[in-house]
Design a protein around this motif. Structure first.
Motif, PDB file in Angstrom:
ATOM      1  N   PHE A  92     -38.468  36.891-100.160  1.00  8.33           N
ATOM      2  CA  PHE A  92     -37.563  37.823 -99.498  1.00  8.33           C
ATOM      3  C   PHE A  92     -37.326  37.266 -98.084  1.00  8.33           C
ATOM      4  CE2 PHE A  92     -37.383  42.549 -97.935  1.00  8.33           C
ATOM      5  CZ  PHE A  92     -36.006  42.478 -97.839  1.00  8.33           C
ATOM      6  N   SER A  93     -36.089  36.854 -97.795  1.00  3.63           N
ATOM      7  CA  SER A  93     -35.822  36.130 -96.544  1.00  3.63           C
ATOM      8  C   SER A  93     -35.951  36.998 -95.287  1.00  3.63           C
ATOM      9  CB  SER A  93     -34.421  35.515 -96.594  1.00  3.63           C
ATOM     10  OG  SER A  93     -33.441  36.526 -96.666  1.00  3.63           O
ATOM     11  N   VAL A  94     -35.645  38.300 -95.394  1.00  3.47           N
ATOM     12  CA  VAL A  94     -35.565  39.149 -94.195  1.00  3.47           C
ATOM     13  C   VAL A  94     -36.878  39.184 -93.404  1.00  3.47           C
ATOM     14  CG1 VAL A  94     -35.169  41.509 -93.355  1.00  3.47           C
ATOM     15  CG2 VAL A  94     -33.639  40.506 -95.076  1.00  3.47           C
ATOM     16  N   LYS A 117     -37.198  28.451 -90.673  1.00  4.57           N
ATOM     17  CA  LYS A 117     -36.789  27.473 -91.700  1.00  4.57           C
ATOM     18  C   LYS A 117     -36.980  28.062 -93.090  1.00  4.57           C
ATOM     19  CE  LYS A 117     -37.554  23.000 -91.660  1.00  4.57           C
ATOM     20  NZ  LYS A 117     -38.221  21.695 -91.490  1.00  4.57           N
ATOM     21  N   LYS A 118     -38.093  28.793 -93.259  1.00  2.00           N
ATOM     22  CA  LYS A 118     -38.368  29.425 -94.556  1.00  2.00           C
ATOM     23  C   LYS A 118     -37.295  30.477 -94.860  1.00  2.00           C
ATOM     24  CE  LYS A 118     -42.066  30.551 -97.503  1.00  2.00           C
ATOM     25  NZ  LYS A 118     -43.431  30.149 -97.798  1.00  2.00           N
ATOM     26  N   ALA A 119     -36.985  31.314 -93.870  1.00  2.00           N
ATOM     27  CA  ALA A 119     -35.959  32.354 -94.053  1.00  2.00           C
ATOM     28  C   ALA A 119     -34.629  31.731 -94.452  1.00  2.00           C
ATOM     29  CB  ALA A 119     -35.799  33.168 -92.767  1.00  2.00           C
ATOM     30  N   LEU A 120     -34.255  30.635 -93.791  1.00  2.00           N
ATOM     31  CA  LEU A 120     -32.953  30.014 -94.048  1.00  2.00           C
ATOM     32  C   LEU A 120     -32.941  29.180 -95.324  1.00  2.00           C
ATOM     33  CD1 LEU A 120     -32.067  29.163 -90.361  1.00  2.00           C
ATOM     34  CD2 LEU A 120     -30.887  30.811 -91.842  1.00  2.00           C
ATOM     35  N   ASP A 125     -27.348  31.733 -95.504  1.00  2.00           N
ATOM     36  CA  ASP A 125     -26.319  32.495 -94.780  1.00  2.00           C
ATOM     37  C   ASP A 125     -26.883  33.688 -94.008  1.00  2.00           C
ATOM     38  OD1 ASP A 125     -24.241  30.848 -95.716  1.00  2.00           O
ATOM     39  OD2 ASP A 125     -24.187  31.942 -97.615  1.00  2.00           O
ATOM     40  N   PHE A 126     -28.193  33.728 -93.826  1.00  2.00           N
ATOM     41  CA  PHE A 126     -28.849  34.852 -93.140  1.00  2.00           C
ATOM     42  C   PHE A 126     -28.556  34.732 -91.638  1.00  2.00           C
ATOM     43  CE2 PHE A 126     -33.353  36.874 -92.463  1.00  2.00           C
ATOM     44  CZ  PHE A 126     -32.757  37.979 -91.878  1.00  2.00           C
ATOM     45  N   VAL A 127     -27.526  35.467 -91.184  1.00  2.00           N
ATOM     46  CA  VAL A 127     -26.972  35.240 -89.845  1.00  2.00           C
ATOM     47  C   VAL A 127     -27.974  35.570 -88.731  1.00  2.00           C
ATOM     48  CG1 VAL A 127     -25.824  37.506 -89.648  1.00  2.00           C
ATOM     49  CG2 VAL A 127     -24.921  35.522 -88.399  1.00  2.00           C
ATOM     50  N   GLN A 128     -28.794  36.614 -88.920  1.00  2.00           N
ATOM     51  CA  GLN A 128     -29.765  36.931 -87.864  1.00  2.00           C
ATOM     52  C   GLN A 128     -30.774  35.794 -87.685  1.00  2.00           C
ATOM     53  OE1 GLN A 128     -28.734  39.228 -90.067  1.00  2.00           O
ATOM     54  NE2 GLN A 128     -28.003  40.932 -88.805  1.00  2.00           N
ATOM     55  N   GLN A 152     -21.097  27.310 -86.256  1.00  2.00           N
ATOM     56  CA  GLN A 152     -21.096  27.748 -87.670  1.00  2.00           C
ATOM     57  C   GLN A 152     -21.084  29.270 -87.772  1.00  2.00           C
ATOM     58  OE1 GLN A 152     -24.332  26.123 -90.030  1.00  2.00           O
ATOM     59  NE2 GLN A 152     -24.116  24.134 -89.040  1.00  2.00           N
ATOM     60  N   ILE A 153     -21.957  29.905 -86.982  1.00  2.00           N
ATOM     61  CA  ILE A 153     -22.057  31.373 -87.036  1.00  2.00           C
ATOM     62  C   ILE A 153     -20.723  32.009 -86.645  1.00  2.00           C
ATOM     63  CG2 ILE A 153     -23.142  33.420 -85.993  1.00  2.00           C
ATOM     64  CD1 ILE A 153     -25.685  31.669 -85.575  1.00  2.00           C
ATOM     65  N   LEU A 154     -20.150  31.550 -85.526  1.00  2.00           N
ATOM     66  CA  LEU A 154     -18.959  32.217 -84.988  1.00  2.00           C
ATOM     67  C   LEU A 154     -17.696  31.925 -85.800  1.00  2.00           C
ATOM     68  CD1 LEU A 154     -19.807  31.863 -81.218  1.00  2.00           C
ATOM     69  CD2 LEU A 154     -19.683  33.992 -82.529  1.00  2.00           C
ATOM     70  N   GLU A 155     -17.695  30.819 -86.536  1.00  2.00           N
ATOM     71  CA  GLU A 155     -16.573  30.579 -87.458  1.00  2.00           C
ATOM     72  C   GLU A 155     -16.563  31.637 -88.556  1.00  2.00           C
ATOM     73  OE1 GLU A 155     -16.749  26.558 -88.941  1.00  2.00           O
ATOM     74  OE2 GLU A 155     -16.294  25.729 -86.963  1.00  2.00           O
ATOM     75  N   LYS A 156     -17.769  32.011 -88.983  1.00  2.00           N
ATOM     76  CA  LYS A 156     -17.885  32.965 -90.089  1.00  2.00           C
ATOM     77  C   LYS A 156     -17.921  34.416 -89.590  1.00  2.00           C
ATOM     78  CE  LYS A 156     -20.095  32.726 -94.557  1.00  2.00           C
ATOM     79  NZ  LYS A 156     -21.143  32.104 -95.358  1.00  2.00           N
TER      80      LYS A 156
END
Length: 206
Positions: A92-94, A117-120, A125-128, A152-156
Motif C-alpha cells: 500500500f503506497s500511501v 522510493k518504495k512509495a513511488l 503517479d503518487f503525487v504527494q 513532471q508534477i506540474l505538467e500533470k
C-alpha cells in the motif's frame, strides 16, 4: 445505495448500524471519515481506533490515525501508525509516502529516501510522494533533480500548491527572486500556506 440529505444524516445512519453491530470495523471507519469531513478530530480518532481494534488488518484506519496525529504535530505517533499500516498491507503506497514525509521532517534523509522510493515504486503517479521527494532533493541540495520532478508534477497537476512552493524555493536558491515570487503566488492561489519567513525573504528581494 442509500442516499442522505447531509453529513449529519449519514452519521446517524452509521451510528444506527453500529448499535446493531458494534464490532463492524468498516462502519467505525466510515463514521471516522464522516467525522473528519466535519473536522471533528476527536470523534474521528475514537472511531478509527475502534475500526482497527475490530478489524486489525484495516490499513486505511492506521493511515487516518497517522493523519490526525500529524494534524496535531505528533510526528512520532504519525510514523508509528503508518508503520503499522505497512505491516498490514506492505504494498500500500500511501503509508510509505507518509513515512517518508515524517522521516524527512525528522531530518533522516536516508531513511526518507528509501521510504519514498518504495512509495513511488508501488505507485509511480503518487503525487504527494513525488512532491515530498522533490522536497528531499531540495533539502540535500540536488536542485536539478528536484526541478525535473516538479516539472513532471506540474505538467500533470498544474494546481498542486506544494509543487509551486518547491519551485519557488529552487528559484530563491538561485536568487531568481521575480520567478520565486511568481511561483510563491501560484502556491498560495492553490491553497498552500507559504511559511512567513520565506515569504518575507522573497518579498524583500523583489
Amino acid at each position: 445505495m442509500e442516499k442522505f440529505e447531509n453529513i449529519d444524516e449519514y452519521i446517524e445512519s452509521l451510528k444506527a448500524k453500529l448499535k446493531k453491530n458494534p464490532q463492524c470495523g468498516n462502519s467505525h471507519y466510515n463514521l471516522g471519515v464522516a467525522y473528519l469531513s466535519r473536522r471533528d478530530f476527536m470523534e474521528a480518532e475514537r472511531e478509527f481506533l475502534d475500526a482497527v481494534a475490530h478489524s486489525p488488518r484495516l490499513a486505511e484506519g492506521y493511515v487516518q490515525l497517522g493523519g490526525i496525529a500529524m494534524q496535531r504535530g505528533d510526528l512520532e505517533s504519525c510514523l508509528s501508525y503508518n508503520l503499522q499500516a505497512t505491516q498490514q498491507r506492505p504494498f500500500f503506497s500511501v503509508p510509505w509516502g507518509n513515512i517518508g514525509f515524517v522521516q524527512l521532517q525528522l531530518g533522516d534523509t536516508d531513511k526518507a529516501h528509501k521510504s519514498l522510493k518504495k512509495a513511488l515504486k508501488l505507485d509511480p503517479d503518487f503525487v504527494q510522494a513525488q512532491a515530498t521527494m522533490s522536497s528531499l532533493h531540495i533539502t540535500t541540495g540536488d536542485y536539478e533533480e528536484a526541478d525535473k520532478l516538479l516539472k513532471q508534477i506540474l505538467e500533470k497537476y498544474p494546481n498542486f500548491g506544494p509543487a509551486w512552493n518547491n519551485k519557488s524555493l529552487i528559484h530563491a536558491s538561485r536568487q531568481e527572486w521575480a520567478e520565486a515570487a511568481k511561483c510563491m503566488a501560484k502556491a498560495e492561489e492553490n491553497g498552500f500556506d507559504v511559511p512567513a519567513e520565506f515569504k518575507k525573504e522573497v518579498e524583500a528581494n523583489c
